[in-house]
Motif scaffolding. Structure first.
Motif, PDB file in Angstrom:
ATOM      1  N   LEU B  25       0.772  -1.329  -0.008  1.00 14.48           N
ATOM      2  CA  LEU B  25      -0.080  -0.081   0.090  1.00 14.48           C
ATOM      3  C   LEU B  25       0.851   1.249  -0.058  1.00 14.48           C
ATOM      4  CD1 LEU B  25      -2.926   0.856   0.024  1.00 14.48           C
ATOM      5  CD2 LEU B  25      -2.816   0.879   2.835  1.00 14.48           C
ATOM      6  N   TYR B  26       1.611   1.434   0.948  1.00 14.05           N
ATOM      7  CA  TYR B  26       2.517   2.706   1.059  1.00 14.05           C
ATOM      8  C   TYR B  26       3.582   2.848   0.138  1.00 14.05           C
ATOM      9  CZ  TYR B  26      -0.011   3.426   5.462  1.00 14.05           C
ATOM     10  OH  TYR B  26      -0.926   3.783   6.572  1.00 14.05           O
ATOM     11  N   LEU B  30       0.299   3.463  -3.282  1.00 10.53           N
ATOM     12  CA  LEU B  30       0.058   5.011  -3.309  1.00 10.53           C
ATOM     13  C   LEU B  30       1.019   5.960  -4.127  1.00 10.53           C
ATOM     14  CD1 LEU B  30      -0.774   5.534   0.471  1.00 10.53           C
ATOM     15  CD2 LEU B  30      -2.163   5.227  -1.225  1.00 10.53           C
ATOM     16  N   THR B 232     -10.396  -5.016  -2.631  1.00 13.58           N
ATOM     17  CA  THR B 232      -9.789  -3.868  -2.272  1.00 13.58           C
ATOM     18  C   THR B 232      -8.436  -3.545  -1.882  1.00 13.58           C
ATOM     19  OG1 THR B 232     -12.070  -3.243  -1.824  1.00 13.58           O
ATOM     20  CG2 THR B 232     -10.541  -1.602  -1.349  1.00 13.58           C
ATOM     21  N   LYS B 235      -5.944  -6.394  -5.372  1.00 11.23           N
ATOM     22  CA  LYS B 235      -5.666  -7.664  -4.454  1.00 11.23           C
ATOM     23  C   LYS B 235      -6.645  -8.803  -4.878  1.00 11.23           C
ATOM     24  CE  LYS B 235      -4.917  -5.170  -0.289  1.00 11.23           C
ATOM     25  NZ  LYS B 235      -5.337  -5.103   1.006  1.00 11.23           N
ATOM     26  N   ILE B 261     -13.073   2.264  -4.908  1.00 11.65           N
ATOM     27  CA  ILE B 261     -13.814   2.941  -3.769  1.00 11.65           C
ATOM     28  C   ILE B 261     -13.451   4.311  -4.021  1.00 11.65           C
ATOM     29  CG2 ILE B 261     -14.259   3.259  -1.412  1.00 11.65           C
ATOM     30  CD1 ILE B 261     -13.928   0.233  -1.147  1.00 11.65           C
ATOM     31  N   TYR B 262     -14.326   5.425  -4.268  1.00  7.40           N
ATOM     32  CA  TYR B 262     -13.997   6.702  -4.422  1.00  7.40           C
ATOM     33  C   TYR B 262     -13.744   7.240  -2.732  1.00  7.40           C
ATOM     34  CZ  TYR B 262     -15.093  11.800  -4.611  1.00  7.40           C
ATOM     35  OH  TYR B 262     -14.886  13.005  -4.441  1.00  7.40           O
ATOM     36  N   GLY B 263     -12.766   8.024  -2.341  1.00  6.23           N
ATOM     37  CA  GLY B 263     -12.413   8.409  -1.365  1.00  6.23           C
ATOM     38  C   GLY B 263     -11.571   7.360  -0.535  1.00  6.23           C
ATOM     39  N   GLY B 264     -11.484   6.205  -1.033  1.00  6.93           N
ATOM     40  CA  GLY B 264     -10.489   5.091  -0.615  1.00  6.93           C
ATOM     41  C   GLY B 264      -9.167   5.343  -0.929  1.00  6.93           C
ATOM     42  N   TYR B 265      -8.353   4.279  -1.229  1.00  6.42           N
ATOM     43  CA  TYR B 265      -6.977   4.123  -1.532  1.00  6.42           C
ATOM     44  C   TYR B 265      -6.511   4.912  -2.589  1.00  6.42           C
ATOM     45  CZ  TYR B 265      -7.030   0.606   2.054  1.00  6.42           C
ATOM     46  OH  TYR B 265      -7.403   0.082   3.299  1.00  6.42           O
ATOM     47  N   ALA B 266      -7.502   5.200  -3.909  1.00  6.83           N
ATOM     48  CA  ALA B 266      -6.914   5.901  -4.896  1.00  6.83           C
ATOM     49  C   ALA B 266      -7.494   7.435  -4.861  1.00  6.83           C
ATOM     50  CB  ALA B 266      -7.723   5.464  -6.113  1.00  6.83           C
ATOM     51  N   GLY B 267      -8.040   7.741  -3.639  1.00  6.84           N
ATOM     52  CA  GLY B 267      -8.315   9.294  -3.529  1.00  6.84           C
ATOM     53  C   GLY B 267      -9.636   9.676  -4.275  1.00  6.84           C
ATOM     54  N   GLY B 268      -9.549  10.768  -4.948  1.00  8.84           N
ATOM     55  CA  GLY B 268     -10.955  11.254  -5.420  1.00  8.84           C
ATOM     56  C   GLY B 268     -11.301  10.645  -6.871  1.00  8.84           C
ATOM     57  N   MET B 299     -17.422   6.214  -1.134  1.00  8.43           N
ATOM     58  CA  MET B 299     -17.348   5.440   0.223  1.00  8.43           C
ATOM     59  C   MET B 299     -18.282   5.636   1.377  1.00  8.43           C
ATOM     60  SD  MET B 299     -13.876   5.066   2.184  1.00  8.43           S
ATOM     61  CE  MET B 299     -13.538   6.732   2.890  1.00  8.43           C
TER      62      MET B 299
END
Ligand code: B12
Lengths: 219, 459
Positions: B25-26, B30, B232, B235, B261-268, B299
């Motif tokens: 993830l990090y 991201l 999500t 994965k 997911i909007y607002g999740g790991y991918a942001g906007g 989200m």
């Protein structure tokens, strides 16, 4: 800009390395460690609120939480040395129950709770009820959190509580249940303690629970 | 269909580069997402919920390809990354069929990829996307299978089997899975469409459950399809890959189920659009899919009918349609419940945005996809009719944008407080498999409103 302001900014921007540096600098300048942690908590709460309103997204929240953590890691020894009560709000294990792979809700809850100062261990997804209990024992946790996104996996949340009862450990832990289909009624039926309706509300509830525990323990 | 062999995928799933969750993830996900978003200058513009911007579509595609090749798919069971090379991806894109055959007998369908502003109608899968009470399962499924525009049906999900609560991964799940498969087939037979393409069975949560439902005699046939999710985000796990291996051998169509997911790991909106296109590439290569079910969702609301969501739904389908032959059903997730004007407007806006952008339809999940019995075939019918109408009249993205904007202005203020509506038992005379009179009137009024906005229904 003061060092503390720069530290707050580093947290808001999610810069972990800089947050660590600025925390060290603030301590060197003689900042009071307890006051410092309070300031950081306020800053982090503001970041959490901005996430709640949709102004910022999960990556920003996670990076801010990481930056917060690296600042707290620096301040922690000074806190202990100054004999102040540990700011660790509580220790928690949290996972998604057996048979269930839905995990974004759990991940958000973990991030929000860590941001509120809880030490949270992520047990992952598809976790056996007994494993929640074993891990909580090993880690001397205060709280067990279980997420279920399907009515067909919610029974595993109750199984977890039943295992605590069977092992004579029920009173030792605060059990919080979450996930979209979970309701206050289900929490009661399963014999758990509280409902994590959403991650922000859960953080508030658990802070109160821990404050109550500390008061009860005469701290 | 990709030339990559299943065993090559399985080998990578077991022995690809080692990587733990946090690192994935990090350190990988991201930063790579940030990099491609700025490199390809992808920006969301709220004033155009349906953009007519080919260059933007191509930039989203390139960003997704670069992201997918660099990040790969994380197998959370083995902590290994499945990496696909550029040549392999290009080969899979080259080999993607011009046409897929699904269903049987008179219900056989030849499913072809659509282009942007294509005048051929969308392929429509009707689905409540939700759980129903066991005692209404057959009748409610018939309400879906009887819909004339349904090229395929994905039935409701069971929470009980023979009156007993289903517990995931237990024999009760197996029982529920078989009951679901049998009843759904009967629902198709009873309306005179025995060969109908069924995407089943949602009741199956485990790999065992999914495999147990495969039977050309009584269950999911090799002419049917199933859904296999991507976790999500980017994965997978061994259970999901088990389903893939089984379906490849059994011969049914694989639908890759992806909801960035909007607002999740991918942001906007920008990152979510790139991620959702990348999910399709996972489907194409790792799951070797026949089609995707694409349900990016917000989200907070678990819906995709808001302004930023329609923008990204539109851009995902434009990026795919301009650069590949990947089939993708755009799955509507809505805020309002059945029997409300708001839901009719949400489904229409979503259908228009998807169809002019080259997408097919999977319709639909009302009331945040959260409440049992809260979905009916009538909102799905309006979506499919509207999708067919705008395709047939050759509606441009510019015109679609205007109509979608008008619809949005009528409901976007109420997304957080959307009306609950009513369950299917109140909207339908279920024993007779018939919408209630008041409900039909409401649907007709919604159609009239759309006709007034410029949608030319052929009938
Ligand atoms: C996204 C999604 C998926 C993704 C999950 C990706 C992932 N790895 O997370 C994929 C596509 C993989 C998926 C798969 C499946 N899914 Co699904 N999925 C959803 C969906 C649409 C959204 C869930 C979500 O992420 N919400 C967003 C998050 C942010 O919200 P949340 O989880 O509620 O979390 C918030 C709070 O609840 C709280 N919280 C959550 N947990 C906890 C825990 C604690 C301790 C605390 C304090 C707080 C807390 O904090 C969060 C933030 O505020 C739901 C529908 C819905 N509306 O919930 C269906 C849903 C859960 N899925 C469903 C089904 C049936 C499935 C499948 C079985 C489909 C299939 N046949 O393959 C499989 C499951 C396989 C398995 N064994 O688990 C059904 C379940 C029906 C039922 N029986 O109850 C649902 C309800 C859809 C429906 N209406 O039918 N799914």
């Amino acid at each position: 800009m003061s060092t503390v302001d720069e530290l707050v900014q580093a947290i808001e921007n999610g810069e972990a390395a800089r947050a660590g540096e600025k925390a060290r600098a603030a301590l060197d300048e003689g900042a009071d460690p307890t006051g410092l942690v309070d300031t950081l908590s306020v800053a982090m709460r503001a970041v959490g609120d901005r996430f709640g309103t949709g102004e910022i997204f999960l990556p920003e929240l996670m990076l801010a939480a990481r930056a917060m953590q690296s600042a707290v890691d620096v301040v922690q020894p000074a806190l202990l040395a100054s004999n102040a009560a540990s700011k660790k709000v509580g220790v928690m294990v949290l996972g998604t129950v057996r048979g269930d792979v839905h995990e974004i809700g759990k991940d958000i809850a973990i991030t929000m709770l860590r941001a509120s100062g809880f030490e949270v261990y992520d047990l992952g997804r598809d976790v056996d009820p007994l494993d929640f209990v074993k891990r909580a024992e090993e880690l001397r946790a205060d709280i067990i959190g279980a997420s279920a996104l399907m009515t067909t996996t919610m029974p595993a949340q109750k199984e977890l509580v039943d295992i605590l009862v069977a092992k004579g450990l029920r009173e030792k832990y605060h059990v919080i249940l979450g996930g979209a289909p979970v309701t206050a009624e289900w929490v009661a039926e399963a014999g758990a303690d509280s409902w994590g309706e959403d991650a922000a509300k859960a953080a508030k509830t658990l802070e109160e629970v821990m404050a109550g525990k500390r008061a009860g323990a005469g701290e | 269909m990709s030339h990559l062999k299943m065993w090559e995928i399985m080998e990578r799933a077991a022995a690809g580069p080692y990587c733990e969750d946090d690192e994935f993830l990090y350190d990988i996900f991201l930063p790579k997402m940030q990099e491609v978003l700025s490199k390809y200058e992808i920006r969301y513009d709220p004033s155009t919920p349906v953009p007519a911007d080919d260059d933007l579509a191509d930039r989203i595609w390139k960003a997704a390809v670069e992201f997918f090749l660099a990040v790969g798919v994380h197998n959370v069971d083995t902590h290994r990354r499945i990496l696909i090379t550029e040549d392999e991806l290009n080969e899979a894109l080259f080999l993607a069929p011009e046409v897929h055959q699904v269903g049987a007998g008179h219900e056989t369908r030849w499913w072809r990829p659509r282009r942007i502003e294509d005048e051929r109608g969308p392929f429509c899968i009707f689905s409540p996307d939700i759980t129903y009470d066991e005692d209404i399962f057959l009748q409610a499924s018939m309400a879906y299978t009887q819909e004339p525009l349904a090229d395929g049906v994905c039935g409701p999900i069971l929470e009980e089997s023979i009156g007993r609560t289903i517990h995931s991964g237990t024999p009760a799940e197996m029982a529920g899975v078989m009951e679901h498969a049998m009843m759904l087939r009967n629902a198709a037979k009873l309306v005179g469409r025995p060969g109908l393409f069924l995407v089943a069975v949602g009741t199956a949560q485990s790999d065992t459950g999914q495999i147990a439902a495969s039977s050309n005699e009584w269950g999911v046939r090799s002419t049917d399809g199933r859904l296999i999710g991507v976790l999500t985000e980017m994965k997978t796990d061994n259970e999901l890959l088990n389903k893939v291996v089984h379906c490849k051998q059994f011969g049914c169509a694989i639908g890759c189920l992806t909801g960035a997911i909007y607002g999740g790991y991918a942001g906007g909106a920008e990152g979510t659009a790139v991620l959702e296109v990348a999910h399709h590439l996972v489907g194409l290569t790792v799951y070797q899919h026949n089609f995707n079910n694409s349900f990016p969702f917000h989200m907070q609301h678990t819906s995709n009918s808001g302004r930023e969501m329609l923008w990204l739904v539109s851009m995902v389908h434009q990026a795919l349609a301009r650069n590949s032959r990947i089939l993708s059903t755009s799955n509507g997730f809505f805020n309002a419940g059945p029997g409300t004007d708001m839901l009719f407007r949400e489904v229409s806006a979503h259908a228009i945005a998807s169809v002019v952008s080259g997408g097919d339809l999977w319709t639909s999940a009302p009331r945040h996809n959260k409440y049992r019995n809260y979905a009916t075939p009538l909102e799905a019918r309006l979506a499919a009719e509207t999708g067919h109408a705008v395709a047939r009249q050759g509606m441009s993205r510019e015109q679609a944008c205007g109509i979608v904007d008008t619809l949005l202005k009528k409901y976007e203020g109420e997304i957080a407080t959307a009306p609950e509506g009513k369950p299917i038992q109140e909207c339908y005379e279920l024993m007779k498999v018939k919408p209630q009179g008041w409900y039909l009137d409401m649907y007709k009024a919604a159609r009239e409103e759309l006709a007034g906005l410029g949608v030319e229904y052929p009938y």
